[in-house]
Design a protein around this motif. Structure first.
Motif, short mmCIF file in Angstrom:
data_model
loop_
_atom_site.label_atom_id
_atom_site.label_comp_id
_atom_site.label_asym_id
_atom_site.label_seq_id
_atom_site.Cartn_x
_atom_site.Cartn_y
_atom_site.Cartn_z
N TYR A 84 0.85 -1.19 0.00
CA TYR A 84 0.00 0.00 0.00
C TYR A 84 0.88 1.24 0.00
CZ TYR A 84 -3.79 -3.03 1.69
OH TYR A 84 -4.74 -4.02 1.83
N GLN A 123 0.75 5.42 1.11
CA GLN A 123 0.03 6.44 1.87
C GLN A 123 0.71 7.77 1.67
OE1 GLN A 123 0.15 6.16 6.19
NE2 GLN A 123 -1.95 6.92 6.34
N GLN A 161 -3.29 11.35 3.74
CA GLN A 161 -4.24 10.57 2.94
C GLN A 161 -4.44 9.18 3.52
OE1 GLN A 161 -5.70 11.95 0.01
NE2 GLN A 161 -4.74 13.76 0.88
N GLY A 162 -5.42 8.48 2.96
CA GLY A 162 -5.64 7.09 3.35
C GLY A 162 -4.70 6.16 2.62
N LEU A 163 -4.96 4.90 2.69
CA LEU A 163 -4.11 3.89 2.09
C LEU A 163 -4.64 3.50 0.71
CD1 LEU A 163 -3.88 1.82 5.32
CD2 LEU A 163 -1.90 2.79 4.19
#
Lengths: 114, 107
Positions: free
Chosen positions: B36, B38, B42-44
Protein backbone atom coordinates in the motif's frame (compact mmCIF):
# COMPACT_ATOMS: atom_id res chain seq x y z
CA UNK A 1 -15.74 4.62 -8.71
CA UNK A 2 -17.30 3.54 -5.40
CA UNK A 3 -15.32 4.43 -2.32
CA UNK A 4 -15.34 4.04 1.43
CA UNK A 5 -16.28 7.20 3.28
CA UNK A 6 -15.67 8.14 6.90
CA UNK A 7 -17.06 10.82 9.15
CA UNK A 8 -15.98 12.98 10.80
CA UNK A 9 -12.59 13.69 9.30
CA UNK A 10 -11.38 14.98 12.64
CA UNK A 11 -12.82 14.36 16.10
CA UNK A 12 -11.60 16.07 19.26
CA UNK A 13 -12.80 14.74 22.58
CA UNK A 14 -12.03 14.88 26.27
CA UNK A 15 -10.49 11.92 28.04
CA UNK A 16 -13.19 9.62 29.40
CA UNK A 17 -15.77 10.59 26.82
CA UNK A 18 -17.38 8.17 24.40
CA UNK A 19 -16.79 8.60 20.68
CA UNK A 20 -18.38 6.98 17.67
CA UNK A 21 -16.55 6.91 14.40
CA UNK A 22 -18.62 6.29 11.32
CA UNK A 23 -17.91 4.57 8.07
CA UNK A 24 -19.92 3.85 4.96
CA UNK A 25 -18.37 0.84 3.21
CA UNK A 26 -18.72 0.11 -0.48
CA UNK A 27 -22.26 -1.07 -1.00
CA UNK A 28 -21.74 -4.63 -2.26
CA UNK A 29 -18.96 -5.44 0.18
CA UNK A 30 -19.56 -7.96 2.93
CA UNK A 31 -16.46 -7.64 5.11
CA UNK A 32 -15.59 -4.60 7.13
CA UNK A 33 -12.51 -3.61 9.08
CA UNK A 34 -11.14 -1.01 11.43
CA UNK A 35 -7.48 -0.10 11.69
CA UNK A 36 -5.67 2.57 13.61
CA UNK A 37 -2.44 4.42 13.01
CA UNK A 38 -0.85 6.32 15.84
CA UNK A 39 1.02 9.33 14.51
CA UNK A 40 4.27 8.27 12.91
CA UNK A 41 3.68 4.59 13.55
CA UNK A 42 2.47 1.66 11.54
CA UNK A 43 -1.07 0.72 10.67
CA UNK A 44 -2.53 -1.69 13.22
CA UNK A 45 -5.43 -4.05 12.67
CA UNK A 46 -8.25 -3.69 15.17
CA UNK A 47 -11.17 -5.79 14.06
CA UNK A 48 -12.94 -7.43 11.15
CA UNK A 49 -16.69 -7.83 10.89
CA UNK A 50 -18.85 -10.11 8.79
CA UNK A 51 -22.45 -11.18 8.86
CA UNK A 52 -23.18 -8.89 11.80
CA UNK A 53 -20.53 -10.28 14.05
CA UNK A 54 -16.85 -9.87 14.77
CA UNK A 55 -14.82 -12.40 12.81
CA UNK A 56 -11.40 -11.46 14.11
CA UNK A 57 -9.94 -8.94 16.53
CA UNK A 58 -6.53 -7.93 17.74
CA UNK A 59 -5.22 -7.48 21.27
CA UNK A 60 -5.76 -3.76 20.90
CA UNK A 61 -9.50 -4.26 20.53
CA UNK A 62 -10.37 -4.57 24.21
CA UNK A 63 -13.63 -4.05 26.06
CA UNK A 64 -13.45 -0.31 25.49
CA UNK A 65 -14.06 -0.86 21.79
CA UNK A 66 -17.15 -2.08 20.01
CA UNK A 67 -18.35 -2.20 16.45
CA UNK A 68 -21.80 -2.18 15.00
CA UNK A 69 -23.61 -2.13 11.71
CA UNK A 70 -26.73 -0.28 12.83
CA UNK A 71 -28.34 -0.19 9.41
CA UNK A 72 -27.67 -1.36 5.88
CA UNK A 73 -25.01 1.20 5.14
CA UNK A 74 -23.10 2.39 8.22
CA UNK A 75 -20.35 0.62 10.10
CA UNK A 76 -19.34 2.23 13.38
CA UNK A 77 -16.50 2.00 15.86
CA UNK A 78 -17.30 3.07 19.40
CA UNK A 79 -14.74 3.82 22.06
CA UNK A 80 -16.53 3.85 25.40
CA UNK A 81 -14.16 5.86 27.56
CA UNK A 82 -11.38 7.42 25.57
CA UNK A 83 -7.81 7.56 26.82
CA UNK A 84 -5.01 9.81 25.71
CA UNK A 85 -3.35 6.89 23.96
CA UNK A 86 -6.43 6.40 21.77
CA UNK A 87 -5.37 9.47 19.82
CA UNK A 88 -4.70 8.17 16.32
CA UNK A 89 -5.95 8.02 12.78
CA UNK A 90 -8.67 5.42 12.44
CA UNK A 91 -9.20 3.82 9.07
CA UNK A 92 -12.21 1.86 7.95
CA UNK A 93 -11.93 -0.64 5.12
CA UNK A 94 -14.23 -3.00 3.29
CA UNK A 95 -13.85 -5.93 0.94
CA UNK A 96 -16.08 -8.22 -1.07
CA UNK A 97 -14.51 -11.31 0.48
CA UNK A 98 -11.99 -11.95 3.18
CA UNK A 99 -8.23 -12.52 3.11
CA UNK A 100 -7.74 -12.74 -0.61
CA UNK A 101 -9.87 -9.80 -1.56
CA UNK A 102 -8.62 -6.28 -1.82
CA UNK A 103 -9.52 -4.09 1.11
CA UNK A 104 -10.54 -0.59 0.14
CA UNK A 105 -9.66 2.01 2.71
CA UNK A 106 -11.46 5.15 3.67
CA UNK A 107 -9.64 8.47 4.16
CA UNK A 108 -9.57 8.05 7.92
CA UNK A 109 -10.79 9.91 10.99
CA UNK A 110 -8.21 11.67 13.10
CA UNK A 111 -9.14 11.26 16.76
CA UNK A 112 -7.56 13.61 19.24
CA UNK A 113 -8.10 12.90 22.93
CA UNK A 114 -7.31 15.78 25.25
CA UNK B 1 2.58 -15.80 14.34
CA UNK B 2 2.33 -13.58 11.33
CA UNK B 3 4.71 -10.67 11.11
CA UNK B 4 5.99 -8.25 8.52
CA UNK B 5 9.35 -6.53 8.57
CA UNK B 6 10.28 -3.50 6.52
CA UNK B 7 13.93 -3.00 7.43
CA UNK B 8 14.31 0.44 5.89
CA UNK B 9 12.63 3.29 7.77
CA UNK B 10 13.66 5.92 5.22
CA UNK B 11 14.94 5.67 1.68
CA UNK B 12 16.03 8.59 -0.46
CA UNK B 13 16.43 8.25 -4.22
CA UNK B 14 16.96 10.70 -7.03
CA UNK B 15 14.15 11.30 -9.48
CA UNK B 16 14.55 8.92 -12.40
CA UNK B 17 16.53 6.40 -10.37
CA UNK B 18 15.34 2.87 -9.70
CA UNK B 19 13.75 1.90 -6.41
CA UNK B 20 13.51 -1.25 -4.33
CA UNK B 21 11.68 -1.35 -1.01
CA UNK B 22 12.26 -4.43 1.08
CA UNK B 23 9.65 -6.52 2.82
CA UNK B 24 10.11 -9.77 4.70
CA UNK B 25 7.28 -11.74 6.21
CA UNK B 26 6.67 -14.59 8.56
CA UNK B 27 3.63 -16.71 7.88
CA UNK B 28 2.86 -20.37 8.28
CA UNK B 29 0.88 -20.96 5.13
CA UNK B 30 0.63 -19.37 1.72
CA UNK B 31 0.80 -15.66 2.38
CA UNK B 32 -1.56 -13.08 1.00
CA UNK B 33 0.75 -10.14 0.38
CA UNK B 34 -0.03 -6.52 -0.29
CA UNK B 35 1.76 -3.24 -0.86
CA UNK B 36 0.00 0.00 0.00
CA UNK B 37 1.01 3.62 -0.45
CA UNK B 38 0.03 6.44 1.87
CA UNK B 39 0.57 10.02 0.83
CA UNK B 40 0.74 12.66 3.57
CA UNK B 41 -2.65 13.17 5.17
CA UNK B 42 -4.24 10.57 2.94
CA UNK B 43 -5.64 7.09 3.35
CA UNK B 44 -4.11 3.89 2.09
CA UNK B 45 -4.10 2.97 -1.57
CA UNK B 46 -3.42 -0.54 -2.78
CA UNK B 47 -0.50 -0.76 -5.20
CA UNK B 48 -0.52 -4.49 -5.84
CA UNK B 49 -1.19 -7.85 -4.26
CA UNK B 50 -0.05 -11.44 -4.49
CA UNK B 51 -2.05 -14.54 -3.70
CA UNK B 52 -0.81 -17.20 -6.08
CA UNK B 53 0.48 -17.77 -9.59
CA UNK B 54 3.14 -15.68 -11.25
CA UNK B 55 5.57 -14.52 -8.59
CA UNK B 56 6.18 -11.21 -10.37
CA UNK B 57 3.19 -8.99 -9.81
CA UNK B 58 2.44 -5.80 -11.67
CA UNK B 59 0.66 -2.97 -9.92
CA UNK B 60 -0.48 0.55 -10.48
CA UNK B 61 1.75 3.58 -11.05
CA UNK B 62 4.48 1.45 -12.64
CA UNK B 63 5.24 -0.58 -9.52
CA UNK B 64 5.95 -4.28 -9.42
CA UNK B 65 6.81 -6.76 -6.69
CA UNK B 66 8.38 -10.18 -6.67
CA UNK B 67 7.38 -12.93 -4.27
CA UNK B 68 10.32 -15.09 -3.25
CA UNK B 69 9.18 -17.91 -1.01
CA UNK B 70 12.72 -19.12 -0.30
CA UNK B 71 13.62 -15.69 1.09
CA UNK B 72 10.21 -14.91 2.61
CA UNK B 73 10.36 -11.64 0.76
CA UNK B 74 8.04 -9.49 -1.30
CA UNK B 75 10.11 -6.52 -2.41
CA UNK B 76 8.56 -3.60 -4.24
CA UNK B 77 10.33 -2.15 -7.25
CA UNK B 78 10.01 0.68 -9.71
CA UNK B 79 12.46 1.24 -12.57
CA UNK B 80 12.23 5.04 -12.58
CA UNK B 81 10.94 7.04 -9.64
CA UNK B 82 8.89 10.22 -10.07
CA UNK B 83 8.74 13.05 -7.53
CA UNK B 84 5.07 12.20 -6.95
CA UNK B 85 6.10 8.79 -5.61
CA UNK B 86 7.32 10.38 -2.38
CA UNK B 87 5.11 8.79 0.27
CA UNK B 88 4.99 6.11 2.94
CA UNK B 89 4.87 2.54 1.69
CA UNK B 90 3.46 -0.33 3.70
CA UNK B 91 3.83 -4.02 3.10
CA UNK B 92 1.15 -6.27 4.58
CA UNK B 93 0.42 -9.94 5.09
CA UNK B 94 -3.33 -10.10 5.23
CA UNK B 95 -4.29 -7.53 7.86
CA UNK B 96 -0.83 -7.35 9.45
CA UNK B 97 1.14 -4.32 8.35
CA UNK B 98 4.83 -3.60 8.39
CA UNK B 99 6.13 -0.45 10.02
CA UNK B 100 6.42 1.34 6.70
CA UNK B 101 9.19 2.85 4.62
CA UNK B 102 9.19 6.56 3.93
CA UNK B 103 10.37 7.34 0.42
CA UNK B 104 11.96 10.70 -0.24
CA UNK B 105 12.66 11.72 -3.83
CA UNK B 106 15.57 14.03 -4.54
CA UNK B 107 15.04 16.38 -7.52
Amino acid sequence: EPEVTQTPSHQVTQMGQEVILRCVPISNHLYFYWYRQILGQKVEFLVSFYNNEISEKSEIFDDQFSVERPDGSNFTLKIRSTKLEDSAMYFCASSEGIRTDTQYFGPGTRLTVL
Amino acid sequence: AQSVTQPDIHITVSEGASLELRCNYSYGATPYLFWYVQSPGQGLQLLLKYFSGDTLVQGIKGFEAEFKRSQSSFNLRKPSVHWSDAAEYFCAVGSIFGSGTRLLVRP
